[in-house]
Design an enzyme around this catalytic site. Structure first.
Site, PDB file in Angstrom:
ATOM      1  N   ASP A  70       1.023  -1.273   0.036  1.00 10.68           N
ATOM      2  CA  ASP A  70      -0.099   0.027   0.066  1.00 10.68           C
ATOM      3  C   ASP A  70       1.047   1.451   0.114  1.00 10.68           C
ATOM      4  O   ASP A  70       1.704   1.256   0.712  1.00 10.68           O
ATOM      5  CB  ASP A  70      -0.833  -0.001   1.236  1.00 10.68           C
ATOM      6  CG  ASP A  70      -2.178  -0.925   1.044  1.00 10.68           C
ATOM      7  OD1 ASP A  70      -2.559  -1.028  -0.091  1.00 10.68           O
ATOM      8  OD2 ASP A  70      -2.490  -1.371   2.004  1.00 10.68           O
ATOM      9  N   PHE A  94     -10.175  25.978   7.552  1.00  5.74           N
ATOM     10  CA  PHE A  94     -10.146  25.030   6.440  1.00  5.74           C
ATOM     11  C   PHE A  94     -11.106  23.949   6.894  1.00  5.74           C
ATOM     12  O   PHE A  94     -11.497  23.585   7.977  1.00  5.74           O
ATOM     13  CB  PHE A  94      -8.991  24.024   6.440  1.00  5.74           C
ATOM     14  CG  PHE A  94      -9.011  23.080   5.268  1.00  5.74           C
ATOM     15  CD1 PHE A  94      -8.700  23.453   4.035  1.00  5.74           C
ATOM     16  CD2 PHE A  94      -9.614  21.740   5.384  1.00  5.74           C
ATOM     17  CE1 PHE A  94      -8.932  22.644   2.876  1.00  5.74           C
ATOM     18  CE2 PHE A  94      -9.538  20.992   4.538  1.00  5.74           C
ATOM     19  CZ  PHE A  94      -9.389  21.263   3.329  1.00  5.74           C
ATOM     20  N   ALA A 114     -14.135  20.868   4.993  1.00 11.05           N
ATOM     21  CA  ALA A 114     -14.012  19.990   3.742  1.00 11.05           C
ATOM     22  C   ALA A 114     -15.237  20.874   2.769  1.00 11.05           C
ATOM     23  O   ALA A 114     -14.788  20.428   1.478  1.00 11.05           O
ATOM     24  CB  ALA A 114     -14.823  18.755   4.112  1.00 11.05           C
ATOM     25  N   MET A 118     -10.704  25.719   1.751  1.00  8.59           N
ATOM     26  CA  MET A 118      -9.859  26.983   1.637  1.00  8.59           C
ATOM     27  C   MET A 118      -9.717  27.460   3.113  1.00  8.59           C
ATOM     28  O   MET A 118     -10.475  27.063   4.119  1.00  8.59           O
ATOM     29  CB  MET A 118     -10.736  28.144   1.123  1.00  8.59           C
ATOM     30  CG  MET A 118     -10.534  27.992  -0.454  1.00  8.59           C
ATOM     31  SD  MET A 118     -10.461  29.783  -1.112  1.00  8.59           S
ATOM     32  CE  MET A 118     -12.124  30.145  -0.339  1.00  8.59           C
ATOM     33  N   LYS A 172      -5.510  30.158   1.015  1.00 10.95           N
ATOM     34  CA  LYS A 172      -5.064  29.335   0.117  1.00 10.95           C
ATOM     35  C   LYS A 172      -5.952  28.258   0.327  1.00 10.95           C
ATOM     36  O   LYS A 172      -6.699  27.977   1.266  1.00 10.95           O
ATOM     37  CB  LYS A 172      -3.664  28.937   0.804  1.00 10.95           C
ATOM     38  CG  LYS A 172      -3.660  28.256   2.123  1.00 10.95           C
ATOM     39  CD  LYS A 172      -3.263  26.445   1.837  1.00 10.95           C
ATOM     40  CE  LYS A 172      -3.955  25.865   2.478  1.00 10.95           C
ATOM     41  NZ  LYS A 172      -4.109  25.581   3.978  1.00 10.95           N
ATOM     42  N   ASP A 215     -10.416  -5.464   2.585  1.00 12.16           N
ATOM     43  CA  ASP A 215      -9.080  -6.015   1.899  1.00 12.16           C
ATOM     44  C   ASP A 215      -9.298  -7.523   2.155  1.00 12.16           C
ATOM     45  O   ASP A 215      -8.427  -8.247   1.475  1.00 12.16           O
ATOM     46  CB  ASP A 215      -7.885  -5.373   3.070  1.00 12.16           C
ATOM     47  CG  ASP A 215      -7.350  -4.139   2.444  1.00 12.16           C
ATOM     48  OD1 ASP A 215      -7.753  -4.040   1.349  1.00 12.16           O
ATOM     49  OD2 ASP A 215      -6.965  -3.686   3.163  1.00 12.16           O
TER      50      ASP A 215
END
Lengths: 717, 553
Positions: free
Chosen positions: A336, A407, A409, A413, A425, A556
């Site tokens: 991974d 910031f 989600a 920014m 940013k 997995d």
């Protein structure tokens, strides 16, 4: 798709049925080395001569013929010992018969001792584990939500139990409600608590571990007596040790060599009678024992047990010996990306200004706008600004009247509004939208720079500002995956060993390619879904390759089961742990490489000691044949090239050497022969020189020395 | 020219010729066994025996073919000897006794060609040509067929099919053995070997004695005797007889003929598995052991101490004056290491240590280069054993040519290597214990023991050469040696074919940098070492009481 031939096909059963579970292993107790050697080489386990004494009672118990028959070579020695002893009783004055008998018994005991010492190391670990498995009282939830106290051993699959701070978790299960910190040191040896919560990949809890805080509800998934900890105890005690396929094959070869030598010795009396030399039973047995491959016969099972033990010392729990052997054969490693090849998160690597601004300006603005960004990426921007541009980290409190934009989600920014100046940013699209919203313009080269970074596999973040000169983009932050140090060299070594590495990542092919190139892996699988992974494994296996992988999530599990060596992370879900044939208690995916090395080392040790054992015979013939026949054919004394003092002493020296070499090689069989990742050719040349040539020469020297010592005993020499 | 220089030239020319021929011949043989087409003569044979040459056989079917064909051959040859007087051209010879007829039938069908009779005073023209000569061809072809089946086991994957026994047998005879033999026979005739069906000539010698000179189809028998590594001479004196082996050149040619197919088959193997280098590794191991043997025996024979020997320039007893030390030693090593068993000198007369080397050559299992076919499969079995041990030392479970050497494979290989030592050691021990050995010896002491050991070694390994002093024509030895020959030939084939079947079913493991390189000189060296140590150790005690006791005295 048929991939069964080479696969370690019993692994599923191994996991589920106690009785098909091979040996030893164990759990790390606190004082066990955790195995992260700085150079990553597989090293040996510790060997303390005191263990020989401690294991003596076990060694004697193993003299039971029903146990001995499992090792055909040593069984023959046992029978020989009994015969010579009986023979000596008929002629009690014969010191030679008694001495040979004694050394034959010692040969058998030394062999048992080797196995007992190897097993003894597991036993100590099992004791530590047992302490964790105290009888617990479970707080079972009734249907109506009320609690009842039941013994942990009465739990059934599907029962719901409650655990609060201070409780020992009564059985293996999944958290279905709540979050708690859990002390898993009983199993992993790691004292830092871990978080267990309902849902997702962190829901599995193990019986015997302790809840440190909060309250969780657990759904029991394993029957009492079959829990993880029970299985570990069984494994380390070798309660149901099974021989691995290669061990069985080697045993067959050793048995056939034993038969050949049995024939050579059994047919000797009529030949010797004709020559006028009458051979006694003692001498024939001595010759036989010297010829059959006792060295490897004695150490074979200790080598296997010690191999598993070396894994345990690295906190890896192998559910079957087959898996360890398969690890040596692995030719494809699926790794991974995140956590194995790269550090967990992307990090800022450079600040790129658009035309008209300077790098320092971008750095300053990027740092300012990231102060309110607590994500690892955000932190790395602040760190880069400090390390590369010497910008002191400012604290949010230093700037008065500042309005921090954190910031999220949604906005993607972060930034700050201070003194009429706004800095931002963030993700390209979000920042572009913000600049336009603020009525600004976007420099032509901002797009070009961002694209270039994307193409190189990085992630571009735009830095923008709105001040008296209007809103504009200042520059671009280049975020990239940071490949762990030393990985390139590691993969280089693997390539030399003939192992192909494939990086698995959810990234897009472009990013994946860039990281693959940087890390030096042979191939990569981008935008990998569990199905892709599965298909890749099957494809490799169809080409005859053995595949190893690590995994932790429930999705997995099918791939872990399909892989020849599937290492589940201990932090993973119970489904993943069930599916794999090894569990890494440290949950360190890089360890896959060490596991492969340990597998190889196990096989090399077997081969080296077999070669040594067979090569030893040459010298023994030169000791015994002239001793037997020089009286009737004086010419044969020319074969006594060691110049041994007397026939009795020659035979005795060979027998004693044969016994002592077993003890002398116990540490090597437990530690394993030195292993270096080089090509097969170099490895063969090296091992042939040491164990082949060495095996040829060593006994000439050893037998001569023993003969010299014997000849010093008055009345014999 | 000194005799040593001449010997060096002879050996050099031999090695050069073999090096030149083994590639085209090996490639040709690979093409023969991989060809899809059938010649008209072959189709006719298939029709007449009712075989379908295109039907693939799994190993049990292939084995059945081998065993049924060989059993019928033994029976046929036995009957032919028992009623040979009833045919024309019988030369007045009586039927062979039952025990000797069994012994001879077992001997020729097992490609051993041990002879407890003297051809010129026992076997009629019909027995020689219809019985013995035919077996010289087909027994050799059976060996090659089994080797080819094993090679297919390596070359094929995910199938149990090993080819068709009847097609392999017939092709081997028609396309390989017959053409080479015809050419060889013509050269031998041109060089002076006889070829006729005449009657016995009785002549009066210079001293006035009567001598019976036997005629016969000698040259044709001689050719296949060597090409098929059979070794059964037309005459009792075998290749020491001037009608069989008239001069130095024919001697060289015969040595070349008996080595050429065994040394070319590794090339066939390399071609068929798709990697000629693998073949070179095998042929390298064979050549190394053979060459060491040649050097050892030649040197010992030249250096033989004693007044008579030193006057003659070496141990000349039992050797033909026209061949000398070098050519006799070269022939002796080549014939014992190829399971041929023809002789141009008498091994009984070689010095003790040389006799030991010749014995060891057979004890190694006839693999350097061994009999036609049997040498290759024997060497491949040893390669499997060597790979098993060495493979572990590179940190992988062992594999050879991409096939895993697992429990089943090692079991079959282990059974294979147990058979001949068991037969020869128990055979010799029984003979000695029952006093049958001593009564057949013509020498005393260690040399007498060597005679018995040699007989059972030769029979069990299907060599067929004899330590001439041993009186083998007794009911006991005819029967026991016959059993050794049959079991020593066909039991190993059972395991070879089972192994071939098991290998053919596997899927191949692709080679990586971590794979043991079995085409490298290192592996060849390892293989030679493993063979010498494992077999050497098995027979060291027996050798010590025979040739070593004599040679070191």
């Amino acid at each position: 798709m048929t991939t069964n031939t080479q696969k370690t096909d019993a692994k599923k059963t191994d996991v589920k049925k106690q009785d098909s579970m091979p040996t030893p292993t164990l759990a790390p107790h606190q004082d066990a080395p955790t195995g992260h050697k700085p150079d990553g080489r597989v090293g040996g386990g510790l060997f303390d001569p005191k263990q020989l004494v401690k294991s003596l009672p076990d060694a004697l118990r193993k003299l039971d013929p029903r146990v001995m028959i499992k090792s055909p070579v040593m069984f023959v020695v046992l029978v020989g010992s009994v015969l010579t002893t009986v023979f000596s009783f008929k002629d009690p004055g014969d010191w030679f018969g008694w001495t040979v008998s004694a050394w034959l018994w010692l040969t058998v005991i030394f062999a048992n001792l080797a196995e007992a010492v190897a097993e003894g190391r597991g036993k100590a670990q099992a004791d530590t584990l047992r302490k964790a498995k105290t009888d617990t009282v479970a707080r079972r939830l009734r249907g109506d939500g009320s609690e009842e106290q039941v013994p942990g051993t009465d739990l059934k699959i599907g029962d719901l139990v409650v655990c609060e701070a201070g409780d020992i978790i009564p059985g293996d299960g999944d958290v279905i409600e709540g979050v708690a910190s859990v002390d898993e040191s009983a199993i992993t040896g790691e004292s830092a608590p871990v978080i267990r919560e309902s849902g997702g990949d962190r829901s599995a809890v193990t019986g015997g571990t302790k809840v440190l805080s909060d309250r969780i509800v657990i759904k029991i998934t394993t029957k009492p007596g079959e829990t993880f900890i029970d299985r570990m105890i069984n494994l380390v005690e070798g309660a149901a040790r099974q021989k691995t396929p290669n061990e069985i094959a080697l045993n067959i070869l050793l048995a056939s060599l034993t038969i050949v030598f049995l024939l050579a010795v059994a047919t000797l009396p009529p030949f010797a009678d004709y020559a006028g030399s009458h051979l006694s039973l003692v001498v024939l047995v001595a010759l036989l024992v010297c010829l059959i491959p006792t060295t490897i016969g004695a150490l074979l099972s200790a080598i296997g047990i010690a191999g598993m033990d070396r894994l345990v010392q690295r906190n890896v729990l192998a559910m079957s010996g087959r898996a360890v052997e398969a690890a040596g054969d692995v030719s494809t490693l699926l790794l991974d990306k995140t956590g194995t090849i790269t550090l967990g998160n992307r990090q800022a690597a450079e600040f790129v200004p658009v035309s008209g601004t300077t790098e320092a300006e971008v750095a300053d603005t990027a740092q300012l706008s990231s102060l309110a960004d607590e994500t690892p990426e955000g932190r790395s921007i602040v760190v880069l600004a400090k390390e590369k541009y010497g910008l002191r980290e400012r604290h949010q409190g230093e700037l008065a009247h500042a309005e921090w934009i954190e910031f999220t989600a949604q906005t993607r920014m972060s930034g700050v509004d201070v003194d009429g100046r706004k800095v931002r940013k963030g993700a390209t699209a979000s920042v572009l939208a913000w600049v336009r919203e603020e009525g600004g313009t976007v420099a032509d080269d901002a797009d070009t720079i961002a694209d270039r970074i994307s193409e190189a596999g990085g992630t571009p973040l735009l830095v923008a500002v709105r001040d008296d000169r209007g809103a504009r983009v200042l520059g671009v932050i280049h975020l990239k995956d940071v490949v762990k140090e030393g990985m390139r060299e590691r993969f280089e070594e693997l390539r030399r060993m003939g192992i192909k590495t494939i990086m698995i990542t959810g990234d897009n092919p472009l990013t994946a390619k860039a990281i693959a190139e940087e890390a030096g892996v042979d191939d990569f699988l981008a935008e990998a879904t569990p199905e892709d992974k599965m298909a890749l494994i099957k494809r490799e296996q169809a080409g005859g390759k053995l595949v190893a992988m690590t995994g932790d999530g429930t999705n997995d599990a099918p791939a872990l089961a399909q892989a020849d060596v599937g290492v589940a992370m201990n932090t993973g879900t119970s489904a993943a742990k069930e599916a794999g044939n090894m569990v890494d208690l440290d949950s360190n995916p890089t360890k896959l490489i060490e596991i492969v090395e340990i597998g190889k080392q196990l096989l090399i040790t077997r081969g080296a000691l077999t070669t040594f054992s067979i090569a030893n015979d040459v010298a023994k013939y030169f000791a015994i044949i002239p001793a037997l026949f020089a009286t009737v054919y004086p010419g044969l004394d020319k074969l006594n090239i060691m110049g041994l003092s007397s026939p009795d002493s020659a035979i005795l020296s060979a027998v004693i050497f044969n016994a002592l070499i077993i003890i002398a090689l116990v540490p090597l069989s437990l530690k394993g022969v030195q292993y270096r990742p080089v090509s097969a050719d170099k490895m063969l040349r090296r091992n042939l020189t040491i164990y082949g040539l060495g095996g040829l020469i060593a006994p000439f020297i050893g037998i001569k020395i023993i003969d010299l010592l014997i000849s010093l005993i008055p009345g014999i020499g | 020219m000194s005799s040593v220089l001449a010997d060096v030239l002879v050996v050099t020319a031999l090695i050069g010729a073999l090096a030149l021929v083994h590639r085209p011949l090996g490639d040709y043989m690979a093409a023969v066994f991989q060809s899809e087409k059938h010649l008209r003569a072959e189709k006719w044979i298939y029709r007449s025996v009712g075989a379908n040459p295109d039907a693939e056989m799994r190993w049990p079917a292939y084995l059945r073919g081998v065993l049924v064909f060989s059993a019928v051959s033994v029976l046929f040859l036995y009957l032919l000897q028992r009623i040979q007087g009833k045919f024309p051209l019988s030369l007045g010879f009586k039927p062979i006794t039952p025990d000797q007829a069994f012994n001879t039938a077992a001997s020729f069908v097992s490609n051993t060609n041990w002879q407890s009779y003297s051809g010129e005073v026992a076997m009629s023209h019909v027995t020689q040509t219809m019985g013995l000569a035919v077996q010289n061809f087909v027994s050799a072809a059976v060996g090659i067929a089994v080797a080819v089946a094993l090679v297919r086991g390596f070359a094929r994957s995910r199938t149990g099919d090993l080819g068709n026994f009847w097609a392999d047998l017939v092709r081997c005879v028609i396309r390989i053995l017959v053409p080479i033999s015809v050419v060889a026979a013509v050269i031998l005739i041109a060089c002076g070997a006889v070829q006729n069906f005449g009657d016995i000539h009785t002549i009066t010698t210079l001293t006035g004695d009567k001598q019976a000179i036997s005629p016969g189809a000698v040259a044709s028998q001689e050719a296949i005797k060597d090409v098929g590594t059979n070794g059964g001479g037309f005459f009792n004196a075998n290749s020491a007889h001037p009608f069989e082996n008239p001069n130095g050149f024919t001697n060289w040619l015969e040595i070349f003929l008996l080595l050429v197919i065994p040394f070319s088959l590794p090339r066939t193997f390399g071609r068929m598995v798709g990697n000629v280098k693998q073949g070179y590794a095998i042929v390298g191991a064979m050549a190394t052991i053979w060459f060491l043997g040649v050097i050892a025996v030649t040197w010992i024979e030249y250096a033989h101490p004693g007044t008579a020997s030193q006057l003659a320039g070496g141990a000349m007893e039992g050797k033909e004056q026209r061949f000398g030390e070098g050519n006799s030693s070269l022939f002796a090593v080549s014939t014992t290491m190829t399971s041929t068993g023809s002789v141009n000198s008498f091994h009984d007369s070689f010095s003790g240590l040389s006799g030991g080397v010749l014995l060891l050559g057979m004890m190694l299992g006839e693999i350097a280069p061994g009999g036609v076919g049997s040498g290759l499969y024997g060497m491949l079995i040893m390669a499997i054993i060597a790979v098993f041990i060495a493979g572990l030392m590179v940190g992988r479970t062992p594999e050879y040519l991409g096939k895993k050497i697992g429990t089943r494979e090692i079991k079959l290989a282990a059974c294979y290597i147990l058979i001949t030592p068991t037969l020869m050691l128990i055979g010799t021990a029984l003979a000695m214990a029952l006093g049958k050995g001593e009564s057949s010896m013509t020498n005393i002491g260690a040399h007498g023991f060597s005679e018995v050991l040699y007989a059972y070694t030769s029979a069990s390994n299907n060599n067929g050469s004899a330590f001439a002093g041993f009186a083998a024509n007794t009911e006991y030895h005819n029967t026991m040696l016959g059993l050794c020959m049959v079991l020593g030939r066909f039991l190993p084939m059972v395991f070879v074919l089972a192994l071939a079947g098991s290998l053919a079913e596997q899927k191949p493991v692709p080679p990586t940098a971590g794979t043991l390189r079995t085409e490298k000189p290192l592996f060849t060296g390892l293989l030679v070492g493993a063979i010498l140590i494992i077999t050497g150790l098995t027979f060291f005690p027996a050798l010590a009481l025979g040739p070593l006791a004599e040679g070191l005295a």
